[in-house]
Write a protein that holds these residues in place. Structure first.
Motif, PDB file in Angstrom:
ATOM      1  N   ARG A  79       6.373  13.208  -0.024  1.00 12.61           N
ATOM      2  CA  ARG A  79       5.409  14.244   0.356  1.00 12.61           C
ATOM      3  C   ARG A  79       4.574  13.704   1.511  1.00 12.61           C
ATOM      4  NH1 ARG A  79       7.842  17.826  -2.355  1.00 12.61           N
ATOM      5  NH2 ARG A  79       7.368  18.188  -4.523  1.00 12.61           N
ATOM      6  N   GLY A  80       4.641  14.371   2.622  1.00 17.51           N
ATOM      7  CA  GLY A  80       3.793  14.000   3.746  1.00 17.51           C
ATOM      8  C   GLY A  80       4.437  12.987   4.665  1.00 17.51           C
ATOM      9  N   ASP A  81       3.932  12.970   5.896  1.00 15.34           N
ATOM     10  CA  ASP A  81       4.483  12.108   6.934  1.00 15.34           C
ATOM     11  C   ASP A  81       4.324  10.630   6.616  1.00 15.34           C
ATOM     12  OD1 ASP A  81       5.238  14.334   8.352  1.00 15.34           O
ATOM     13  OD2 ASP A  81       3.485  14.312   9.674  1.00 15.34           O
ATOM     14  N   GLU A  82       3.202  10.251   5.994  1.00  9.75           N
ATOM     15  CA  GLU A  82       2.960   8.837   5.715  1.00  9.75           C
ATOM     16  C   GLU A  82       4.018   8.265   4.764  1.00  9.75           C
ATOM     17  OE1 GLU A  82      -0.361   6.090   3.529  1.00  9.75           O
ATOM     18  OE2 GLU A  82      -1.091   7.764   4.734  1.00  9.75           O
ATOM     19  N   VAL A  83       4.384   9.026   3.748  1.00 11.81           N
ATOM     20  CA  VAL A  83       5.392   8.558   2.795  1.00 11.81           C
ATOM     21  C   VAL A  83       6.750   8.433   3.478  1.00 11.81           C
ATOM     22  CG1 VAL A  83       6.601   9.075   0.642  1.00 11.81           C
ATOM     23  CG2 VAL A  83       4.155   9.515   0.831  1.00 11.81           C
ATOM     24  N   VAL A  84       7.073   9.398   4.312  1.00  8.98           N
ATOM     25  CA  VAL A  84       8.341   9.359   5.044  1.00  8.98           C
ATOM     26  C   VAL A  84       8.379   8.137   5.964  1.00  8.98           C
ATOM     27  CG1 VAL A  84       9.776  10.543   6.751  1.00  8.98           C
ATOM     28  CG2 VAL A  84       8.723  11.844   4.885  1.00  8.98           C
ATOM     29  N   GLU A  85       7.266   7.865   6.651  1.00 13.18           N
ATOM     30  CA  GLU A  85       7.201   6.694   7.532  1.00 13.18           C
ATOM     31  C   GLU A  85       7.335   5.400   6.742  1.00 13.18           C
ATOM     32  OE1 GLU A  85       3.586   7.043   9.781  1.00 13.18           O
ATOM     33  OE2 GLU A  85       4.247   8.900  10.732  1.00 13.18           O
ATOM     34  N   GLN A  86       6.699   5.315   5.571  1.00 13.00           N
ATOM     35  CA  GLN A  86       6.813   4.115   4.723  1.00 13.00           C
ATOM     36  C   GLN A  86       8.249   3.929   4.243  1.00 13.00           C
ATOM     37  OE1 GLN A  86       4.047   2.232   5.501  1.00 13.00           O
ATOM     38  NE2 GLN A  86       4.251   1.564   3.401  1.00 13.00           N
ATOM     39  N   GLU A  87       8.899   5.023   3.898  1.00 13.51           N
ATOM     40  CA  GLU A  87      10.286   4.946   3.436  1.00 13.51           C
ATOM     41  C   GLU A  87      11.197   4.483   4.570  1.00 13.51           C
ATOM     42  OE1 GLU A  87      13.387   5.382   0.537  1.00 13.51           O
ATOM     43  OE2 GLU A  87      11.263   4.934   0.515  1.00 13.51           O
ATOM     44  N   GLN A  88      10.951   4.966   5.769  1.00 11.68           N
ATOM     45  CA  GLN A  88      11.735   4.536   6.925  1.00 11.68           C
ATOM     46  C   GLN A  88      11.489   3.061   7.210  1.00 11.68           C
ATOM     47  OE1 GLN A  88      11.232   6.888  10.469  1.00 11.68           O
ATOM     48  NE2 GLN A  88      12.280   5.382  11.741  1.00 11.68           N
ATOM     49  N   LEU A  89      10.237   2.626   7.163  1.00  8.31           N
ATOM     50  CA  LEU A  89       9.913   1.221   7.392  1.00  8.31           C
ATOM     51  C   LEU A  89      10.572   0.344   6.330  1.00  8.31           C
ATOM     52  CD1 LEU A  89       8.453  -1.019   8.899  1.00  8.31           C
ATOM     53  CD2 LEU A  89       6.394  -0.483   7.551  1.00  8.31           C
ATOM     54  N   ALA A  90      10.543   0.772   5.081  1.00 10.51           N
ATOM     55  CA  ALA A  90      11.193   0.005   4.008  1.00 10.51           C
ATOM     56  C   ALA A  90      12.680  -0.152   4.285  1.00 10.51           C
ATOM     57  CB  ALA A  90      10.971   0.695   2.660  1.00 10.51           C
ATOM     58  N   ALA A  91      13.337   0.922   4.709  1.00  5.70           N
ATOM     59  CA  ALA A  91      14.768   0.852   5.013  1.00  5.70           C
ATOM     60  C   ALA A  91      15.038  -0.119   6.164  1.00  5.70           C
ATOM     61  CB  ALA A  91      15.305   2.243   5.347  1.00  5.70           C
ATOM     62  N   GLU A  92      14.179  -0.105   7.168  1.00  3.97           N
ATOM     63  CA  GLU A  92      14.338  -1.014   8.301  1.00  3.97           C
ATOM     64  C   GLU A  92      14.157  -2.471   7.877  1.00  3.97           C
ATOM     65  OE1 GLU A  92      11.530   0.458  11.170  1.00  3.97           O
ATOM     66  OE2 GLU A  92      12.735   2.236  11.604  1.00  3.97           O
ATOM     67  N   VAL A  93      13.119  -2.743   7.068  1.00  3.66           N
ATOM     68  CA  VAL A  93      12.868  -4.106   6.588  1.00  3.66           C
ATOM     69  C   VAL A  93      14.030  -4.587   5.726  1.00  3.66           C
ATOM     70  CG1 VAL A  93      11.401  -5.491   5.057  1.00  3.66           C
ATOM     71  CG2 VAL A  93      10.359  -3.986   6.760  1.00  3.66           C
ATOM     72  N   LEU A  94      14.485  -3.739   4.806  1.00 10.09           N
ATOM     73  CA  LEU A  94      15.596  -4.125   3.928  1.00 10.09           C
ATOM     74  C   LEU A  94      16.866  -4.405   4.722  1.00 10.09           C
ATOM     75  CD1 LEU A  94      14.916  -1.569   1.076  1.00 10.09           C
ATOM     76  CD2 LEU A  94      14.787  -4.066   0.853  1.00 10.09           C
ATOM     77  N   ALA A  95      17.176  -3.559   5.690  1.00  9.39           N
ATOM     78  CA  ALA A  95      18.383  -3.751   6.496  1.00  9.39           C
ATOM     79  C   ALA A  95      18.297  -5.037   7.319  1.00  9.39           C
ATOM     80  CB  ALA A  95      18.608  -2.545   7.407  1.00  9.39           C
ATOM     81  N   ALA A  96      17.140  -5.292   7.930  1.00  8.82           N
ATOM     82  CA  ALA A  96      16.972  -6.503   8.732  1.00  8.82           C
ATOM     83  C   ALA A  96      17.069  -7.754   7.859  1.00  8.82           C
ATOM     84  CB  ALA A  96      15.629  -6.467   9.472  1.00  8.82           C
ATOM     85  N   ALA A  97      16.422  -7.722   6.707  1.00  6.55           N
ATOM     86  CA  ALA A  97      16.471  -8.877   5.805  1.00  6.55           C
ATOM     87  C   ALA A  97      17.878  -9.103   5.262  1.00  6.55           C
ATOM     88  CB  ALA A  97      15.476  -8.693   4.658  1.00  6.55           C
ATOM     89  N   ALA A  98      18.583  -8.019   4.960  1.00  6.29           N
ATOM     90  CA  ALA A  98      19.961  -8.137   4.462  1.00  6.29           C
ATOM     91  C   ALA A  98      20.871  -8.748   5.522  1.00  6.29           C
ATOM     92  CB  ALA A  98      20.491  -6.772   4.029  1.00  6.29           C
ATOM     93  N   LYS A  99      20.702  -8.330   6.758  1.00  8.19           N
ATOM     94  CA  LYS A  99      21.502  -8.886   7.856  1.00  8.19           C
ATOM     95  C   LYS A  99      21.180 -10.368   8.042  1.00  8.19           C
ATOM     96  CE  LYS A  99      22.680  -8.221  12.693  1.00  8.19           C
ATOM     97  NZ  LYS A  99      22.484  -7.408  13.895  1.00  8.19           N
ATOM     98  N   GLU A 100      19.900 -10.689   8.044  1.00  8.67           N
ATOM     99  CA  GLU A 100      19.455 -12.072   8.208  1.00  8.67           C
ATOM    100  C   GLU A 100      19.974 -12.971   7.078  1.00  8.67           C
ATOM    101  OE1 GLU A 100      15.170 -13.998   7.672  1.00  8.67           O
ATOM    102  OE2 GLU A 100      15.260 -12.572   9.347  1.00  8.67           O
ATOM    103  N   ALA A 101      19.993 -12.429   5.854  1.00  6.18           N
ATOM    104  CA  ALA A 101      20.441 -13.205   4.694  1.00  6.18           C
ATOM    105  C   ALA A 101      21.962 -13.279   4.579  1.00  6.18           C
ATOM    106  CB  ALA A 101      19.858 -12.601   3.417  1.00  6.18           C
ATOM    107  N   GLY A 102      22.664 -12.505   5.409  1.00  3.91           N
ATOM    108  CA  GLY A 102      24.124 -12.516   5.369  1.00  3.91           C
ATOM    109  C   GLY A 102      24.707 -11.802   4.159  1.00  3.91           C
ATOM    110  N   LEU A 103      23.995 -10.796   3.645  1.00  2.00           N
ATOM    111  CA  LEU A 103      24.528 -10.051   2.512  1.00  2.00           C
ATOM    112  C   LEU A 103      25.830  -9.366   2.901  1.00  2.00           C
ATOM    113  CD1 LEU A 103      21.718 -10.643   1.335  1.00  2.00           C
ATOM    114  CD2 LEU A 103      21.745  -8.344   0.402  1.00  2.00           C
ATOM    115  N   GLU A 104      26.746  -9.305   1.947  1.00  4.42           N
ATOM    116  CA  GLU A 104      28.057  -8.703   2.207  1.00  4.42           C
ATOM    117  C   GLU A 104      28.000  -7.182   2.246  1.00  4.42           C
ATOM    118  OE1 GLU A 104      30.637 -10.258  -0.836  1.00  4.42           O
ATOM    119  OE2 GLU A 104      30.071 -12.319  -0.350  1.00  4.42           O
ATOM    120  N   ARG A 105      27.108  -6.599   1.432  1.00  2.00           N
ATOM    121  CA  ARG A 105      27.047  -5.146   1.340  1.00  2.00           C
ATOM    122  C   ARG A 105      25.597  -4.683   1.242  1.00  2.00           C
ATOM    123  NH1 ARG A 105      30.559  -6.911  -2.297  1.00  2.00           N
ATOM    124  NH2 ARG A 105      32.737  -6.548  -1.885  1.00  2.00           N
TER     125      ARG A 105
END
Length: 120
Positions: A79-105
């Motif tokens: 609900r609301g732009d702030e939540v959407v922005e937080q969800e997008q930021l979370a996805a970006e952080v998770l993807a970057a950390a997963a790449k950095e950690a060498g996760l397979e999937r």
């Protein structure tokens, strides 16, 4: 090991139980909350607690993992732009950390919320 975000959600608990039924090692990544999380009962669980936007915390949670399953917020929770922005930021952080950690999937599971007046 499989790292599951939002492991205390309905979908997270269900997924965790199924993975454990198949003898998979699972770690739940829970966000800090003042409420006690609903976790699968009768199971010894590996749990990490950090914000999904905290890169250092996410990196620490990924140690020893080879797969990340990120459970997105349901449409009823967004609900609301702030939540959407937080969800997008979370996805970006998770993807970057997963790449950095060498996760397979990295698996993203989105949830669709049904209207309370519907049959679902």
């Amino acid at each position: 090991m499989i790292l599951v975000t939002r492991g205390a959600s309905f979908l997270g608990r269900t997924l965790t139980r199924r993975l454990m039924d198949f003898e998979q090692r699972v770690r739940l990544l829970l966000e800090p909350s003042s409420r006690t999380p609903l976790l699968p009962r009768g199971e010894a669980l590996d749990v990490a607690v950090t914000s999904l936007t905290d890169m250092a915390g996410v990196r620490a949670a990924m140690i020893g993992a080879n797969t990340l399953v990120h459970i997105g917020l349901s449409s009823l929770e967004v609900r609301g732009d702030e939540v959407v922005e937080q969800e997008q930021l979370a996805a970006e952080v998770l993807a970057a950390a997963a790449k950095e950690a060498g996760l397979e999937r990295l698996i993203f599971i989105g949830q669709i919320g049904a209207d309370r007046a519907s049959a679902y």
